[in-house]
Motif scaffolding. Structure first.
Motif, short mmCIF file in Angstrom:
data_model
loop_
_atom_site.label_atom_id
_atom_site.label_comp_id
_atom_site.label_asym_id
_atom_site.label_seq_id
_atom_site.Cartn_x
_atom_site.Cartn_y
_atom_site.Cartn_z
N THR A 85 -0.11 -0.27 13.68
CA THR A 85 -0.73 -1.00 11.92
C THR A 85 -1.23 -0.02 11.50
N PRO A 89 -3.51 -0.75 3.58
CA PRO A 89 -2.27 -0.39 3.07
C PRO A 89 -1.87 0.59 2.49
N ASP A 92 1.14 2.40 4.01
CA ASP A 92 2.59 1.40 4.02
C ASP A 92 2.98 1.94 2.36
N ASP A 93 2.27 2.21 2.06
CA ASP A 93 2.71 2.34 -0.05
C ASP A 93 2.91 4.02 0.05
N ARG A 95 3.93 6.19 2.65
CA ARG A 95 4.90 6.32 3.57
C ARG A 95 5.85 5.72 3.36
N ARG A 96 6.63 4.10 2.64
CA ARG A 96 7.61 3.66 2.00
C ARG A 96 7.55 4.80 0.58
#
Length: 209
Positions: A85, A89, A92-93, A95-96
């Motif tokens: 993890t 957040p 994560d955004d 990387r996407r």
């Protein structure tokens, strides 16, 4: 040499948000199959993210053997392997978004995230390429987001030659692609000038370190 973190007056956002990529990315071809992409200010509210990461990431001080002695690594580190993890957040955004923009060209997703905390001008990383694993023989990409105070990233051809400089901080994105890891080297040099803290977040595909 040490300086406290000073937020950018150009980035007053209280939330961390990613801008578009697409046509906002500027590519520079370095030669020998290497290139870099630069997207200044990709992450707004980057100073808020810097503060969150500085406080919440379980940073590690490491020691490594250099020639005949063991020395302190001049920066703090944290590596997030596949499946772990990420600490925020927004990462994560990011990387996407990188997968969406570079997925077809790269041919695979970004899998890992390495974080480096440069506390002041005494912290640095020496000339190197990310050639542990596949980067020593294959074209690949390493995407770096910088938050905190700007520091220069230098690049030079492997084997010697003139270097180029990019000052990165406050949400800037740089992507090193093609043969860059094996035909060029990069470094964050020490400086005696007052320098505030900076965190770099490096996204890499599987098997690239």
């Amino acid at each position: 040499m040490t300086a406290a973190f000073q937020a950018s007056l150009l980035d007053p956002d209280e939330e961390s948000r990613l801008g578009p990529l697409g046509g906002t990315v500027r590519r520079t071809h370095l030669g020998r199959g290497a290139w870099i992409d630069l997207r200044p200010g990709w992450l707004t509210g980057a100073d808020i993210l810097f503060e969150r990461l500085a406080e919440t990431v379980p940073w590690r001080a490491e020691r490594r053997r250099m020639y005949d002695r063991v020395v302190d690594v001049p920066r703090l580190l944290k590596f997030y392997d596949e499946g772990e993890t990420l600490p925020d957040p927004v990462l994560d955004d990011a990387r996407r978004a990188l997968d969406t923009h570079y997925g077809q060209e790269l041919g695979e997703p970004f899998r890992t995230a390495g974080l480096c905390f440069y506390r002041d001008g005494r912290d640095s990383v020496a000339w190197h390429g990310d050639t542990i694993g596949r980067g020593s023989a294959e074209d690949t990409m390493v995407a770096i987001i910088s938050v905190g105070s700007p520091r220069p990233l230098l690049l030079r051809p492997r084997g010697g030659g003139p270097s180029i400089r990019r000052d990165l901080g406050h949400g800037d994105l740089i992507v090193m692609g093609g043969s860059c890891q094996r035909t060029w080297e990069h470094a964050v040099p020490k400086t005696t000038r007052p320098s505030g803290p900076r965190i770099s977040i490096q996204f890499r595909p599987r098997g690239v370190r």
